[in-house]
Motif scaffolding. Structure first.
Motif, PDB file in Angstrom:
ATOM      1  N   TYR A 173       8.561  14.406  17.654  1.00 20.33           N
ATOM      2  CA  TYR A 173       8.272  13.543  18.802  1.00 20.33           C
ATOM      3  C   TYR A 173       7.439  12.339  18.386  1.00 20.33           C
ATOM      4  N   TYR A 174       6.586  12.525  17.390  1.00 26.99           N
ATOM      5  CA  TYR A 174       5.650  11.471  17.011  1.00 26.99           C
ATOM      6  C   TYR A 174       6.295  10.343  16.207  1.00 26.99           C
ATOM      7  N   ASN A 175       7.570  10.481  15.880  1.00 24.91           N
ATOM      8  CA  ASN A 175       8.247   9.375  15.205  1.00 24.91           C
ATOM      9  C   ASN A 175       8.357   8.145  16.108  1.00 24.91           C
ATOM     10  N   LYS A 176       8.034   8.310  17.372  1.00 24.43           N
ATOM     11  CA  LYS A 176       7.955   7.165  18.275  1.00 24.43           C
ATOM     12  C   LYS A 176       6.883   6.177  17.822  1.00 24.43           C
ATOM     13  N   ASN A 177       5.972   6.621  16.967  1.00 22.93           N
ATOM     14  CA  ASN A 177       4.861   5.780  16.511  1.00 22.93           C
ATOM     15  C   ASN A 177       5.184   4.974  15.258  1.00 22.93           C
ATOM     16  N   ILE A 178       6.400   5.102  14.730  1.00 20.55           N
ATOM     17  CA  ILE A 178       6.739   4.453  13.462  1.00 20.55           C
ATOM     18  C   ILE A 178       6.439   2.954  13.488  1.00 20.55           C
ATOM     19  N   LYS A 179       6.780   2.288  14.576  1.00 19.33           N
ATOM     20  CA  LYS A 179       6.599   0.830  14.631  1.00 19.33           C
ATOM     21  C   LYS A 179       5.130   0.425  14.494  1.00 19.33           C
ATOM     22  N   SER A 180       4.219   1.312  14.843  1.00 19.76           N
ATOM     23  CA  SER A 180       2.787   1.008  14.739  1.00 19.76           C
ATOM     24  C   SER A 180       2.317   0.920  13.292  1.00 19.76           C
ATOM     25  N   LEU A 181       3.126   1.418  12.356  1.00 24.02           N
ATOM     26  CA  LEU A 181       2.759   1.333  10.939  1.00 24.02           C
ATOM     27  C   LEU A 181       2.674  -0.107  10.461  1.00 24.02           C
ATOM     28  N   ALA A 182       3.278  -1.012  11.190  1.00 25.72           N
ATOM     29  CA  ALA A 182       3.212  -2.428  10.827  1.00 25.72           C
ATOM     30  C   ALA A 182       1.783  -2.948  10.837  1.00 25.72           C
ATOM     31  N   HIS A 183       0.899  -2.266  11.549  1.00 24.97           N
ATOM     32  CA  HIS A 183      -0.499  -2.703  11.683  1.00 24.97           C
ATOM     33  C   HIS A 183      -1.460  -1.796  10.905  1.00 24.97           C
ATOM     34  N   LYS A 184      -0.910  -0.955  10.020  1.00 23.99           N
ATOM     35  CA  LYS A 184      -1.721  -0.005   9.269  1.00 23.99           C
ATOM     36  C   LYS A 184      -1.607  -0.249   7.768  1.00 23.99           C
ATOM     37  N   THR A 185      -2.591   0.274   7.026  1.00 20.95           N
ATOM     38  CA  THR A 185      -2.504   0.301   5.566  1.00 20.95           C
ATOM     39  C   THR A 185      -2.184   1.730   5.152  1.00 20.95           C
ATOM     40  N   LEU A 186      -1.058   1.897   4.463  1.00 22.06           N
ATOM     41  CA  LEU A 186      -0.602   3.208   4.042  1.00 22.06           C
ATOM     42  C   LEU A 186      -1.226   3.579   2.697  1.00 22.06           C
ATOM     43  N   TYR A 187      -2.006   4.666   2.680  1.00 27.81           N
ATOM     44  CA  TYR A 187      -2.586   5.171   1.444  1.00 27.81           C
ATOM     45  C   TYR A 187      -1.600   6.149   0.803  1.00 27.81           C
ATOM     46  N   LEU A 188      -1.279   5.893  -0.457  1.00 24.43           N
ATOM     47  CA  LEU A 188      -0.332   6.721  -1.187  1.00 24.43           C
ATOM     48  C   LEU A 188      -0.955   7.237  -2.473  1.00 24.43           C
ATOM     49  N   VAL A 189      -0.894   8.550  -2.684  1.00 23.26           N
ATOM     50  CA  VAL A 189      -1.256   9.130  -3.971  1.00 23.26           C
ATOM     51  C   VAL A 189       0.000   9.071  -4.832  1.00 23.26           C
ATOM     52  N   LYS A 190      -0.081   8.389  -5.946  1.00 28.33           N
ATOM     53  CA  LYS A 190       1.099   8.010  -6.732  1.00 28.33           C
ATOM     54  C   LYS A 190       2.028   9.177  -7.030  1.00 28.33           C
ATOM     55  N   GLU A 191       1.473  10.324  -7.406  1.00 24.70           N
ATOM     56  CA  GLU A 191       2.329  11.442  -7.815  1.00 24.70           C
ATOM     57  C   GLU A 191       3.070  12.084  -6.653  1.00 24.70           C
ATOM     58  N   ASP A 192       2.777  11.686  -5.406  1.00 28.08           N
ATOM     59  CA  ASP A 192       3.499  12.199  -4.248  1.00 28.08           C
ATOM     60  C   ASP A 192       4.807  11.458  -4.004  1.00 28.08           C
ATOM     61  N   LEU A 193       5.038  10.372  -4.732  1.00 25.84           N
ATOM     62  CA  LEU A 193       6.254   9.584  -4.583  1.00 25.84           C
ATOM     63  C   LEU A 193       7.240   9.912  -5.705  1.00 25.84           C
ATOM     64  N   GLU A 194       8.544   9.746  -5.415  1.00 23.42           N
ATOM     65  CA  GLU A 194       9.513   9.937  -6.485  1.00 23.42           C
ATOM     66  C   GLU A 194       9.218   8.933  -7.595  1.00 23.42           C
ATOM     67  N   LYS A 195       9.560   9.278  -8.824  1.00 27.13           N
ATOM     68  CA  LYS A 195       9.117   8.543 -10.004  1.00 27.13           C
ATOM     69  C   LYS A 195       9.466   7.060  -9.957  1.00 27.13           C
ATOM     70  N   SER A 196      10.623   6.722  -9.417  1.00 26.48           N
ATOM     71  CA  SER A 196      11.038   5.315  -9.370  1.00 26.48           C
ATOM     72  C   SER A 196      10.166   4.475  -8.441  1.00 26.48           C
ATOM     73  N   LEU A 197       9.356   5.133  -7.623  1.00 28.20           N
ATOM     74  CA  LEU A 197       8.507   4.415  -6.657  1.00 28.20           C
ATOM     75  C   LEU A 197       7.039   4.409  -7.056  1.00 28.20           C
ATOM     76  N   GLN A 198       6.728   4.889  -8.249  1.00 28.80           N
ATOM     77  CA  GLN A 198       5.327   5.016  -8.623  1.00 28.80           C
ATOM     78  C   GLN A 198       4.758   3.735  -9.228  1.00 28.80           C
ATOM     79  N   ASN A 199       5.138   2.606  -8.625  1.00 31.25           N
ATOM     80  CA  ASN A 199       4.545   1.320  -8.980  1.00 31.25           C
ATOM     81  C   ASN A 199       4.649   0.400  -7.770  1.00 31.25           C
ATOM     82  N   GLU A 200       3.730  -0.516  -7.649  1.00 32.42           N
ATOM     83  CA  GLU A 200       3.629  -1.348  -6.452  1.00 32.42           C
ATOM     84  C   GLU A 200       4.863  -2.203  -6.218  1.00 32.42           C
ATOM     85  N   ALA A 201       5.461  -2.713  -7.284  1.00 28.61           N
ATOM     86  CA  ALA A 201       6.628  -3.594  -7.138  1.00 28.61           C
ATOM     87  C   ALA A 201       7.789  -2.854  -6.482  1.00 28.61           C
ATOM     88  N   ALA A 202       8.013  -1.608  -6.891  1.00 25.88           N
ATOM     89  CA  ALA A 202       9.123  -0.833  -6.343  1.00 25.88           C
ATOM     90  C   ALA A 202       8.913  -0.528  -4.863  1.00 25.88           C
TER      91      ALA A 202
END
Length: 286
Positions: A173-202
């Motif tokens: 139900y809370y996916n209704k909030n997705i658009k609000s991410l435009a106003h947030k800073t997403l904190y990511l722990v690098k190893e939680d992302l698939e390997k191809s995404l573990q850099n800022e450019a990707a």
């Protein structure tokens, strides 16, 4: 996407098989919740990280009811009393899941006369970890989970009509909030992302909003300080390759403890136990 529990099993590992549709809560359950005393059930392992953290979190964050901390044996004698509600870790298996994978959830249950554990009304449950993963890596996020549990109950109490929208899967139900991410800073722990995404450019190529690679300590600080407009990833996976088991992904607010995104995928060679590019694309939609 429809998520069904095959059985909700207390962490004492009772062999329950009834489907969890029987534990769907009613508006009356949410209405009665503030009148209960909440019993926080400790894990059997007295040295578990959950046990060490939950008492501190409850003392600081719990506002809904009077509460006390109990052990699993006491839970068995109290769970049939409607005067109590229970915050505890539960173990969940899924309908038609050939892997027989077991997942640990944080659950808020209502006491109910003549009930089994899996028929106690489930006000809200949050995936924490795989039962087979010994490292309780979710513990540093418990503050947010306890805040969210209370926020969810408050939301349903204020608008019981939302029960229809949350009946299949409250977290979706809370996916209704997705658009609000435009106003947030997403904190990511690098190893939680698939390997191809573990850099800022990707990440920048597919996610249009603000983000920052951080450590777990920085996520902890953001939660404890309720940092404004910061959201973080909570990922639940087996940590080792297990085909067709689930990887859950949640984005949670550090300040408001709201959920902004929830999904899961079945793990295979193309979809590892990580946040995927497809998740970032969904989260980046305006």
């Amino acid at each position: 996407m429809k998520i069904k529990f095959f059985g909700v099993i207390a962490s004492m590992a009772f062999a329950l098989t009834a489907q969890a549709q029987k534990s769907v809560p009613t508006a009356k359950d949410y209405e009665q919740f503030p009148e209960t005393r909440t019993l926080v059930v400790l894990d059997d392992n007295i040295m578990s990280d959950f046990n060490l953290k939950i008492e501190k979190v409850m003392e600081k964050e719990w506002r809904e009811t009077k509460y006390e901390v109990i052990d699993r044996r006491t839970f068995e004698s109290k769970r049939v009393d409607p005067a109590y509600s229970f915050l505890l870790t539960t173990t969940v298996t899924y309908e038609k899941d050939k892997t027989k994978a077991r997942y640990v959830y944080l659950s808020l249950l209502m006491g109910k006369e003549k009930s089994k554990v899996n028929t106690m009304p489930d006000l809200i449950s949050i995936p924490l970890a795989y039962a087979s993963v010994e490292d309780q890596d979710y513990v540093y996020k418990l503050t947010s989970f306890v805040r969210f549990v209370q926020n969810h109950v408050d939301m349903i109490k204020k608008d019981p009509a939302l029960l229809k929208k949350t009946a299949e899967s409250p977290l979706l139900y809370y996916n209704k909030n997705i658009k609000s991410l435009a106003h947030k800073t997403l904190y990511l722990v690098k190893e939680d992302l698939e390997k191809s995404l573990q850099n800022e450019a990707a990440v920048s190529k597919i996610y249009p909003h603000k983000f920052k690679f951080v450590t777990k300590a920085e996520v902890t600080a953001a939660i404890e300080n309720s940092e404004k407009d910061v959201v973080f990833l909570h990922k639940v996976g087996p940590e080792v390759a297990k085909a067709n088991t689930r990887c859950f992904k949640m984005i949670i607010g550090a300040d408001d403890s709201d959920v902004y995104y929830f999904d899961y995928h079945n793990i295979d060679k193309k979809s590892p136990d990580r946040l995927l590019a497809s998740d970032l694309k969904k989260m980046g939609k305006m």
